[in-house]
Design a protein around this motif. Structure first.
Motif, short mmCIF file in Angstrom:
data_model
loop_
_atom_site.label_atom_id
_atom_site.label_comp_id
_atom_site.label_asym_id
_atom_site.label_seq_id
_atom_site.Cartn_x
_atom_site.Cartn_y
_atom_site.Cartn_z
N PHE A 141 0.86 -1.18 0.00
CA PHE A 141 0.00 0.00 0.00
C PHE A 141 0.90 1.23 0.00
CE2 PHE A 141 -3.87 -2.27 0.70
CZ PHE A 141 -4.90 -1.37 0.45
N ALA A 142 0.67 2.14 -0.93
CA ALA A 142 1.41 3.40 -1.01
C ALA A 142 0.41 4.52 -1.23
CB ALA A 142 2.43 3.37 -2.14
N GLY A 143 0.47 5.56 -0.40
CA GLY A 143 -0.48 6.66 -0.51
C GLY A 143 -1.92 6.22 -0.35
N GLY A 144 -2.13 5.17 0.45
CA GLY A 144 -3.49 4.68 0.70
C GLY A 144 -4.05 3.80 -0.39
N GLN A 145 -3.24 3.48 -1.42
CA GLN A 145 -3.72 2.68 -2.54
C GLN A 145 -2.91 1.39 -2.68
OE1 GLN A 145 -6.47 3.52 -4.40
NE2 GLN A 145 -6.66 5.26 -2.97
N LEU A 146 -3.58 0.32 -3.05
CA LEU A 146 -2.91 -0.95 -3.31
C LEU A 146 -2.11 -0.83 -4.61
CD1 LEU A 146 -2.56 -3.92 -2.43
CD2 LEU A 146 -4.58 -4.46 -3.81
N VAL A 147 -0.83 -1.21 -4.56
CA VAL A 147 0.05 -1.13 -5.73
C VAL A 147 0.14 -2.52 -6.37
CG1 VAL A 147 2.37 -0.61 -6.57
CG2 VAL A 147 1.37 0.74 -4.70
N ARG A 148 -0.47 -2.67 -7.54
CA ARG A 148 -0.45 -3.97 -8.21
C ARG A 148 0.66 -4.06 -9.26
NH1 ARG A 148 -6.11 -2.95 -7.59
NH2 ARG A 148 -7.15 -4.61 -6.39
N GLY A 149 1.14 -2.92 -9.72
CA GLY A 149 2.18 -2.91 -10.74
C GLY A 149 1.61 -2.83 -12.15
N ALA A 150 2.47 -2.50 -13.12
CA ALA A 150 2.03 -2.30 -14.49
C ALA A 150 1.47 -3.57 -15.12
CB ALA A 150 3.20 -1.78 -15.33
N SER A 151 1.98 -4.73 -14.69
CA SER A 151 1.48 -6.00 -15.25
C SER A 151 1.20 -7.00 -14.12
CB SER A 151 2.48 -6.58 -16.25
OG SER A 151 3.77 -6.70 -15.68
N TYR A 152 0.65 -6.50 -13.02
CA TYR A 152 0.21 -7.31 -11.88
C TYR A 152 1.33 -8.14 -11.27
CZ TYR A 152 -4.29 -5.84 -13.63
OH TYR A 152 -5.35 -5.06 -14.05
N ARG A 153 2.54 -7.59 -11.28
CA ARG A 153 3.69 -8.25 -10.67
C ARG A 153 4.22 -7.49 -9.47
NH1 ARG A 153 3.30 -9.82 -15.81
NH2 ARG A 153 4.39 -11.66 -16.60
N GLY A 154 3.53 -6.46 -9.04
CA GLY A 154 3.98 -5.69 -7.88
C GLY A 154 3.99 -6.55 -6.62
N GLY A 155 5.05 -6.43 -5.84
CA GLY A 155 5.12 -7.14 -4.57
C GLY A 155 5.56 -8.59 -4.66
N GLU A 156 6.13 -9.00 -5.79
CA GLU A 156 6.60 -10.39 -5.90
C GLU A 156 7.95 -10.53 -5.18
OE1 GLU A 156 5.21 -13.12 -6.92
OE2 GLU A 156 3.34 -12.18 -7.55
N PHE A 157 7.90 -10.39 -3.87
CA PHE A 157 9.12 -10.42 -3.07
C PHE A 157 9.85 -11.76 -3.15
CE2 PHE A 157 6.60 -7.42 -0.11
CZ PHE A 157 6.90 -6.32 -0.93
#
Length: 305
Positions: free
Chosen positions: A141-157
């Motif tokens: 979550f950044a700025g109160g919004q869920l960050v999914r990424g440009a191609s739904y790969r955000g947060g693939e730690f």
């Protein structure tokens, strides 16, 4: 009050439940996930839905999935250990079979939504949820919004690299997941990979086996390295740890101990905490995602208490 079927698909087991709009469980259960075959995978979900439809009027199906999940269309390009869903659209497939509305979201994003709406991140606009299970996932979550990424790969730690004891590199999925810990244990003990082992048994054996305890300490250290790197990039208010292992009371103290051995952690450190919803975060978040799609809740303005 409307009722919904919720599923949290894991690489080992699938958790499910019947929940109402307030996020309360009326029933829960689980079964072994068929990761390899699409038809049995879909049949298992359909059978559970039909069973509970005998008791409750079900308004829809909310699903938490691993991997690269397009939360708008339902298409899953890659589903981690659940390879039966690679290149499949579980939303359309299940809507056709059940005649119910289906919504899907990445499992770590679901955990983050659960924590934002009714957990330990209700007052946070910038936080990270890191899930430890068969793999390692992340919701941001950044700025109160869920960050999914440009191609739904955000947060693939889990795809982050970490160093092993022999100087080679591996991913957090391999080295810091519960599955990775179990695999290391089996290799050290000479146990065939086909033999099922639960993580809690490893922790029990470590109490009287220094070698196993050392192995667990290395596991904590690799987890700490991942958390350190996440903190340097995102500077969140807090990092929440989810997944089955999050229920261990010694997890956070051990991670924190290893974090304080890392260079400059004192300069960038953030609060590390277990998810409020522990192992139910995926199901809770799947429901919240469904309700957000129906515009029944707003993650930034109407938290559920």
């Amino acid at each position: 009050m409307a009722n919904y079927m919720v599923f949290d698909i894991g690489g080992t087991r699938t958790k499910y439940g019947v929940m109402d709009e307030a996020g309360e469980f009326m029933a829960e259960g689980d079964y072994k996930t068929n990761c390899l075959q699409l038809e049995p995978f879909l049949e298992a979900i359909e059978d559970v839905v039909k069973l509970y439809q005998k008791t409750w009027e079900v308004q829809g199906i909310a699903i938490s999935l691993p991997g690269f999940v397009d939360s708008q269309t339902g298409y899953t390009e890659f589903a981690g250990a659940v390879i039966a869903l690679n290149g499949q659209n579980v939303k359309t497939l299940l809507e056709k079979r059940t005649s119910l509305r289906v919504e899907v979201e990445n499992d770590a994003n679901c955990a983050a939504l659960a924590e934002k709406i009714s957990g330990h991140a209700k007052k946070c606009d910038n936080f990270v949820c890191m899930t430890i299970g068969t793999g390692v996932g992340g919701g941001i979550f950044a700025g109160g919004q869920l960050v999914r990424g440009a191609s739904y790969r955000g947060g693939e730690f889990g795809m982050m690299l970490t160093e092993t004891e022999n100087g080679q590199f591996t991913t957090l999925n391999s080295s810091a997941s519960t599955a990775g810990l179990i695999r290391s244990f089996k290799e050290k003990q000479g146990i065939p990979h086909s033999v099922p082992i639960e993580g809690k048994m490893i922790f029990e054996q470590a109490k009287c086996d220094p070698e196993i305890q050392t192995m667990i300490e290395q596991w904590y250290k690799r987890m700490a390295i991942g958390i350190y790197n996440i903190a340097t990039v995102l500077n969140p208010e807090k990092i929440l740890i989810g997944g089955g292992v999050s229920g261990r009371s010694d997890l956070i103290p051990n991670i924190d101990k290893h974090l304080h051995t890392l260079h400059a952690w004192k300069d960038i450190q953030v609060k590390i905490e277990a998810c409020y919803h522990l192992n139910q975060a995926g199901m809770k978040g799947a429901l919240y995602h469904f309700l957000m799609k129906e515009k029944k809740i707003d993650s930034s303005k109407k938290p559920i208490h």
